[in-house]
Design an enzyme around this catalytic site. Structure first.
Site, short mmCIF file in Angstrom:
data_model
loop_
_atom_site.label_atom_id
_atom_site.label_comp_id
_atom_site.label_asym_id
_atom_site.label_seq_id
_atom_site.Cartn_x
_atom_site.Cartn_y
_atom_site.Cartn_z
N ARG A 187 0.43 -1.86 0.06
CA ARG A 187 0.07 0.28 0.20
C ARG A 187 1.23 1.43 0.13
NH1 ARG A 187 -4.19 0.06 4.71
NH2 ARG A 187 -5.15 2.11 2.94
N CYS A 246 -1.30 6.63 8.64
CA CYS A 246 -1.20 5.27 8.51
C CYS A 246 -2.85 5.51 6.98
CB CYS A 246 -1.61 4.34 8.84
SG CYS A 246 -3.16 4.89 10.55
#
Length: 288
Positions: A187, A246
């Site tokens: 990611r 995040c």
């Protein structure tokens, strides 16, 4: 007072003593919003209250929310009102938080309590599995219904620092800012993006998946090992310059907690994280 981690054995001793303790089960699943409550109702630490990531630790409904992103922080006042209804009304009460997902979700409550000025809060090291392995008893059921009215938790100055998008844009490239991204490597590199509209990462950010803080037993690695790993990653950068993020300000917390366990101080959180950044016009994005 326990302020970072607490072992299952230490928690059992606390619960057997006369010390005021509040325990919160924060188990959750981003892909299945009802799974955390189901896990709690099946088994939980006796006396623990269930905490919902979406209902209690985020606020998508009110304009006074404290951050953007997929899991916006509620205002401190709204969160303090919920804490009071949950039974936490004194800064002297020891709080213990846990989950079944590697401290991913309970870390959010740990951090939010610090944000409200409550220092006496610790993450159960190893979570539910550690409790069971230590011979801890379990109870089941929906738990007590919170009262409609209760005194709000008494807020005090925040013991946790935050950063917003404007500040990060202004400081990009500065030695006073080190961005640390807790998402999985694929990611971070932008190879996959299951949740947000844009793949990639904030330019200049370093990557440390939050799962790297745990050993094979599901507990946090020793402080000395964590310190070596973070110092190698920072490569001479000042730990005080670190801002954690995040996808939505949740899984960044285990990195923040691990740095504190390692003796590197309490660092800052970007609560909106990538989900806010990638939706901000003009904010640069990188891949690779």
């Amino acid at each position: 007072m326990h302020t970072t981690l607490i072992s299952a054995t230490e928690l059992k001793q606390l619960l057997d003593s006369a010390t005021p303790v509040r325990v919160y089960d924060c188990s959750a699943d981003l892909m299945n919003p009802g799974a955390g409550r189901e896990q709690y109702q099946a088994e939980h630490i006796p006396g623990a209250s269930h905490v919902s990531l979406d209902e209690h630790l985020s606020d998508k409904a009110h304009p006074d929310r404290a951050s953007g992103g997929r899991h916006p922080l509620p205002s401190r006042e709204r969160f303090a009102a919920w804490l009071g209804r949950s039974g936490l009304t004194s800064p002297a009460t020891q709080v213990v938080v846990y989950d079944r997902q590697g401290a991913n979700y309970c870390g959010r409550l740990w951090w939010m309590l610090k944000w409200c000025g409550h220092e006496a809060v610790a993450v159960l090291d190893g979570g539910w599995a550690a409790w069971v392995a230590a011979g801890g008893v379990a109870e089941s059921g929906p738990g007590p219904a919170p009262p409609a009215e209760a005194p709000a938790y008494p807020l005090s100055p925040a013991r946790a620092a935050t950063a917003n998008t404007t500040r990060l844009v202004q400081q990009m490239g500065s030695p006073d800012l080190t961005l640390l991204d807790a998402r999985a490597a694929a990611r971070f590199r932008g190879e996959v993006e299951p949740l947000d509209p844009v793949a990639g990462h904030i330019p200049g950010a370093l990557n440390r998946p939050f799962t790297e803080n745990l050993g094979p037993d599901g507990r946090f690695k020793p402080a000395s090992a964590l310190r070596v790993e973070f110092e190698q990653l920072l490569a001479g950068r000042d730990p005080a310059s670190v801002v954690h993020h995040c996808g939505s300000g949740v899984s960044a917390i285990p990195n923040l907690l691990a740095m504190e366990v390692a003796g590197l101080g309490r660092t800052a959180l970007y609560p909106g994280s990538w989900s806010e950044w990638c939706n901000t016009p003009g904010a640069p994005c990188a891949r690779g």
